[in-house]
Design an enzyme around this catalytic site. Structure first.
Site, PDB file in Angstrom:
ATOM      1  N   ARG A 258      11.591 -25.744  39.836  1.00 43.87           N
ATOM      2  CA  ARG A 258      11.557 -26.569  38.740  1.00 43.87           C
ATOM      3  C   ARG A 258      10.002 -27.079  38.388  1.00 43.87           C
ATOM      4  NH1 ARG A 258      16.659 -28.249  39.845  1.00 43.87           N
ATOM      5  NH2 ARG A 258      18.192 -26.825  38.731  1.00 43.87           N
TER       6      ARG A 258
ATOM      7  N   HIS B 233      -9.880  -9.537  26.032  1.00 41.22           N
ATOM      8  CA  HIS B 233      -9.435 -10.803  24.989  1.00 41.22           C
ATOM      9  C   HIS B 233     -10.488 -10.959  23.869  1.00 41.22           C
ATOM     10  CE1 HIS B 233      -7.300 -13.966  23.599  1.00 41.22           C
ATOM     11  NE2 HIS B 233      -8.097 -14.816  23.649  1.00 41.22           N
TER      12      HIS B 233
ATOM     13  N   LYS C 237      -1.857 -24.363  28.294  1.00 40.08           N
ATOM     14  CA  LYS C 237      -1.048 -23.312  27.955  1.00 40.08           C
ATOM     15  C   LYS C 237      -0.887 -22.400  29.014  1.00 40.08           C
ATOM     16  CE  LYS C 237      -1.591 -23.056  22.856  1.00 40.08           C
ATOM     17  NZ  LYS C 237      -2.118 -22.178  21.843  1.00 40.08           N
TER      18      LYS C 237
ATOM     19  N   LYS D  33     -13.108 -28.061  23.101  1.00 40.65           N
ATOM     20  CA  LYS D  33     -11.787 -27.681  23.271  1.00 40.65           C
ATOM     21  C   LYS D  33     -10.721 -28.983  23.466  1.00 40.65           C
ATOM     22  CE  LYS D  33      -7.960 -24.706  24.930  1.00 40.65           C
ATOM     23  NZ  LYS D  33      -7.651 -23.554  25.516  1.00 40.65           N
TER      24      LYS D  33
ATOM     25  N   ASN E 132      -6.934 -21.130  17.138  1.00 35.81           N
ATOM     26  CA  ASN E 132      -6.380 -20.011  16.878  1.00 35.81           C
ATOM     27  C   ASN E 132      -7.265 -19.141  15.778  1.00 35.81           C
ATOM     28  OD1 ASN E 132      -4.311 -20.379  18.643  1.00 35.81           O
ATOM     29  ND2 ASN E 132      -3.161 -21.295  16.929  1.00 35.81           N
TER      30      ASN E 132
ATOM     31  N   GLU F 153       0.126 -28.394  19.796  1.00 34.66           N
ATOM     32  CA  GLU F 153      -0.258 -27.534  18.664  1.00 34.66           C
ATOM     33  C   GLU F 153       0.869 -27.543  17.575  1.00 34.66           C
ATOM     34  OE1 GLU F 153      -1.666 -23.649  19.796  1.00 34.66           O
ATOM     35  OE2 GLU F 153      -0.662 -22.891  18.064  1.00 34.66           O
TER      36      GLU F 153
ATOM     37  N   GLU G 160     -15.193 -16.864  22.750  1.00 36.69           N
ATOM     38  CA  GLU G 160     -14.666 -18.337  22.615  1.00 36.69           C
ATOM     39  C   GLU G 160     -15.381 -19.270  22.325  1.00 36.69           C
ATOM     40  OE1 GLU G 160     -11.276 -18.326  22.346  1.00 36.69           O
ATOM     41  OE2 GLU G 160     -10.302 -16.878  23.714  1.00 36.69           O
TER      42      GLU G 160
ATOM     43  N   ARG H  13      -4.631 -28.507  16.672  1.00 34.66           N
ATOM     44  CA  ARG H  13      -4.962 -27.379  17.788  1.00 34.66           C
ATOM     45  C   ARG H  13      -4.828 -26.039  17.426  1.00 34.66           C
ATOM     46  NH1 ARG H  13      -2.842 -27.438  24.134  1.00 34.66           N
ATOM     47  NH2 ARG H  13      -3.887 -25.409  24.385  1.00 34.66           N
TER      48      ARG H  13
ATOM     49  N   HIS I 248      -7.605 -15.367  16.044  1.00 38.81           N
ATOM     50  CA  HIS I 248      -6.649 -14.953  17.082  1.00 38.81           C
ATOM     51  C   HIS I 248      -5.286 -14.360  16.528  1.00 38.81           C
ATOM     52  CE1 HIS I 248      -9.160 -16.867  20.015  1.00 38.81           C
ATOM     53  NE2 HIS I 248      -8.177 -16.807  21.121  1.00 38.81           N
TER      54      HIS I 248
HETATM   55  N1  LIG Z   1      -4.264 -20.588  28.028  1.00 44.09           N
HETATM   56  C1  LIG Z   1      -5.206 -20.458  27.209  1.00 44.09           C
HETATM   57  O1  LIG Z   1      -5.372 -21.438  26.387  1.00 44.09           O
HETATM   58  C2  LIG Z   1      -6.041 -19.174  26.913  1.00 44.09           C
HETATM   59  C3  LIG Z   1      -7.170 -19.146  26.095  1.00 44.09           C
HETATM   60  C4  LIG Z   1      -7.815 -18.026  25.818  1.00 44.09           C
HETATM   61  C5  LIG Z   1      -7.454 -16.961  26.610  1.00 44.09           C
HETATM   62  N2  LIG Z   1      -6.248 -17.047  27.449  1.00 44.09           N
HETATM   63  C6  LIG Z   1      -5.844 -15.892  28.237  1.00 44.09           C
HETATM   64  O2  LIG Z   1      -6.869 -15.318  29.148  1.00 44.09           O
HETATM   65  C7  LIG Z   1      -6.940 -13.960  29.528  1.00 44.09           C
HETATM   66  C8  LIG Z   1      -8.316 -13.308  29.384  1.00 44.09           C
HETATM   67  O3  LIG Z   1      -8.980 -14.027  30.398  1.00 44.09           O
HETATM   68  P1  LIG Z   1     -10.283 -13.340  31.066  1.00 44.09           P
HETATM   69  O4  LIG Z   1     -11.114 -13.005  30.013  1.00 44.09           O
HETATM   70  O5  LIG Z   1     -10.776 -14.449  32.155  1.00 44.09           O
HETATM   71  O6  LIG Z   1      -9.671 -11.981  31.743  1.00 44.09           O
HETATM   72  P2  LIG Z   1      -9.035 -11.858  33.303  1.00 44.09           P
HETATM   73  O7  LIG Z   1      -8.708 -12.841  33.858  1.00 44.09           O
HETATM   74  O8  LIG Z   1      -8.508 -10.275  33.026  1.00 44.09           O
HETATM   75  O9  LIG Z   1     -10.606 -11.511  33.968  1.00 44.09           O
HETATM   76  C9  LIG Z   1     -11.500 -10.654  33.586  1.00 44.09           C
HETATM   77  C10 LIG Z   1     -12.192  -9.651  34.847  1.00 44.09           C
HETATM   78  O10 LIG Z   1     -12.689 -10.305  35.380  1.00 44.09           O
HETATM   79  C11 LIG Z   1     -12.616 -10.390  37.046  1.00 44.09           C
HETATM   80  N3  LIG Z   1     -13.181 -11.449  37.651  1.00 44.09           N
HETATM   81  C12 LIG Z   1     -12.882 -12.903  37.346  1.00 44.09           C
HETATM   82  N4  LIG Z   1     -13.905 -13.384  38.124  1.00 44.09           N
HETATM   83  C13 LIG Z   1     -14.760 -12.920  38.653  1.00 44.09           C
HETATM   84  C14 LIG Z   1     -16.154 -13.135  39.097  1.00 44.09           C
HETATM   85  N5  LIG Z   1     -16.548 -14.425  39.375  1.00 44.09           N
HETATM   86  N6  LIG Z   1     -16.850 -12.126  39.369  1.00 44.09           N
HETATM   87  C15 LIG Z   1     -16.189 -10.919  39.371  1.00 44.09           C
HETATM   88  N7  LIG Z   1     -15.228 -10.329  38.510  1.00 44.09           N
HETATM   89  C16 LIG Z   1     -14.355 -11.526  38.190  1.00 44.09           C
HETATM   90  C17 LIG Z   1     -10.944 -10.189  36.997  1.00 44.09           C
HETATM   91  O11 LIG Z   1     -10.593  -9.733  38.222  1.00 44.09           O
HETATM   92  C18 LIG Z   1     -10.669  -9.453  35.953  1.00 44.09           C
HETATM   93  O12 LIG Z   1     -10.975  -7.779  36.392  1.00 44.09           O
HETATM   94  C19 LIG Z   1      -5.957 -13.242  28.492  1.00 44.09           C
HETATM   95  O13 LIG Z   1      -4.601 -13.295  28.884  1.00 44.09           O
HETATM   96  C20 LIG Z   1      -5.774 -14.360  27.263  1.00 44.09           C
HETATM   97  O14 LIG Z   1      -4.612 -14.402  26.685  1.00 44.09           O
HETATM   98  C21 LIG Z   1      -5.656 -17.838  27.702  1.00 44.09           C
HETATM   99 ZN   LIG Z   2      -8.751 -16.822  23.186  1.00 47.82          ZN
END
Ligand SMILES: NC(=O)c1ccc[n+]([C@@H]2O[C@H](COP(=O)([O-])OP(=O)(O)OC[C@H]3O[C@@H](n4cnc5c(N)ncnc54)[C@H](O)[C@@H]3O)[C@@H](O)[C@H]2O)c1
Ligand SMILES: [Zn+2]
Length: 362
Positions: free
Chosen positions: A120, A263, A142, A222, A240, A232, A184, A236, A243
């Site tokens: 939980r 992404h 989120k 943000k 998007n 949201e 972003e 908020r 998106h």
């Molecule tokens: N929660 C939110 O508000 C929010 C906002 C935007 C995006 N997201 C989510 O975030 C995700 C995308 O995140 P992302 O772009 O960070 O992708 P990711 O987490 O897949 O990371 C991208 C790649 O970089 C590698 N990596 C990470 N840090 C590293 C470093 N310092 N050096 C070398 N390699 C490294 C990872 O292993 C991976 O292969 C999506 O799922 C998206 O939906 C969430």
């Molecule tokens: Zn995003």
């Protein structure tokens, strides 16, 4: 050195800068966490590139249990969560345990979800290591996972104990991932800050000093938005922008096993298409549309989508969590730095916007 080292969010702080891992060390010491109760979630890249600096600077983490998953969006699912819950149970994690999510948005979103639902809910900390997660995903509470290929379909709002952003992690991040995170940043400027937009036109994102400034500025934008509307219900939705179409494109590429699309790359396409919708149906000036299209085009490669994809993209958009009463919901720009939420577009208008992308962004 810039002055702000921490930003206050809803019940937690975001620490940014070269001292952020030192701040994490003090935070853990003050919290009285003992080594046996600390869990670190990584993927194979962050295990290799980030864990050594982290444990070297945060003494308490040396004895922590490491949970490792395979990198990439394809891991952001319930099967991987089940493996993590099982591993935590076997290792004796309980409500006094703390999970540190060390990685990009996938690790942060999924780790936050796993922690918030295990017994939980146990506390968690975000240590974002990609540009995208440092400027956006780690802040705002989120958490969640994908359902088959539907993005972030399962999840909850749940805030971390703290967010610790150490810009030096970006030194090992590939160029493609950096640019994905830049999407972003562009979004933050487009929805909230014309001056920031102007600054982005000339800044050199290959320069580490610049990153730190951008991270701080973006987190501030943000954070202000999520503080005003944590769940949201209204403003908020500004975040998007790009998106509604972007998520559908990301899902489409995931389910078609095509070239992997990051992404931010999908959001970049979404921002061009939604800037067009803004121009056609929300009085966004044509001059600004051209500016947005050519700036995004100068940083992102063209994403080929055959027109046959539109039907599926529209189906995917119908699953979007922002939709209300069956209408597809968009955040559109009024001008650079200003937006309107809860705008609707028809199927024909969205197809037209995708065609604009195909013609203008090539
Ligand atoms: N929660 C939110 O508000 C929010 C906002 C935007 C995006 N997201 C989510 O975030 C995700 C995308 O995140 P992302 O772009 O960070 O992708 P990711 O987490 O897949 O990371 C991208 C790649 O970089 C590698 N990596 C990470 N840090 C590293 C470093 N310092 N050096 C070398 N390699 C490294 C990872 O292993 C991976 O292969 C999506 O799922 C998206 O939906 C969430
Ligand atoms: Zn995003």
């Amino acid at each position: 050195m810039t002055s702000v080292t921490s930003i206050q969010s809803a019940g937690y702080s975001v620490f940014i800068g070269p001292q952020a891992l030192g701040d994490l060390n003090s935070f853990l010491q003050k919290g009285g966490y003992n080594k046996g109760k600390l869990f670190i979630l990584v993927d194979e890249h962050t295990a290799r590139h980030c864990l050594p600096s982290l444990t070297a600077q945060v003494a308490l983490l040396e004895g922590a249990s490491i949970l490792e998953i395979e990198s990439g969006e394809a891991s952001k699912n319930i099967e991987v969560c089940t493996r993590l819950w099982r591993a935590m149970a076997e290792l004796g994690a309980d409500r006094q345990s703390l999970l540190l999510n060390v990685g990009g948005g996938v690790i942060g979103d999924m780790g936050g979800f796993v922690a918030s639902t295990y017994k939980r809910g146990i506390p968690f900390i975000q240590v974002p290591t990609t540009l995208l997660s440092q400027v956006d995903a780690s802040v705002g509470g989120k958490t969640g996972i994908d359902l088959d290929h539907l993005k972030n379909e399962i999840g909850l709002f749940s805030v971390p104990q703290g967010v610790f952003i150490w810009p030096d992690f970006l030194k090992t991040l590939g160029r493609r991932e950096m640019i994905s995170g830049f999407a972003e940043i562009i979004k933050h400027a487009l929805i909230a800050d014309k001056g920031y937009w102007t600054q982005l036109q000339t800044c050199n994102i290959a320069d580490a000093v610049v990153w730190e400034e951008l991270i701080r500025h973006s987190v501030q934008i943000k954070n202000e938005i999520v503080l005003a509307d944590p769940k949201e219900k209204g403003i908020r939705k500004a975040l998007n922008f790009g998106h509604t179409i972007g998520h559908a494109i990301e899902s489409y590429f995931l389910e078609n096993d095509k070239r992997q699309l990051l992404h931010g790359e999908a959001v970049a396409v979404g921002m061009i298409a939604e800037a067009y919708l803004s121009f056609k149906y929300n009085d966004f000036p044509e001059l600004e549309l051209n500016e947005v299209t050519s700036f995004i085009k100068s940083h992102f490669s063209y994403v080929e989508m055959e027109s046959m994809a539109d039907h599926r993209l529209l189906e995917l958009m119908r699953h979007d969590k922002k939709n209300e009463k069956g209408a597809l919901n968009f955040t559109l720009l009024n001008r650079i730095g200003e937006y309107s939420i809860n705008k609707h577009a028809t199927v024909a208008q969205i197809s037209e916007a995708l065609n604009y992308y195909r013609e203008a962004a090539i």
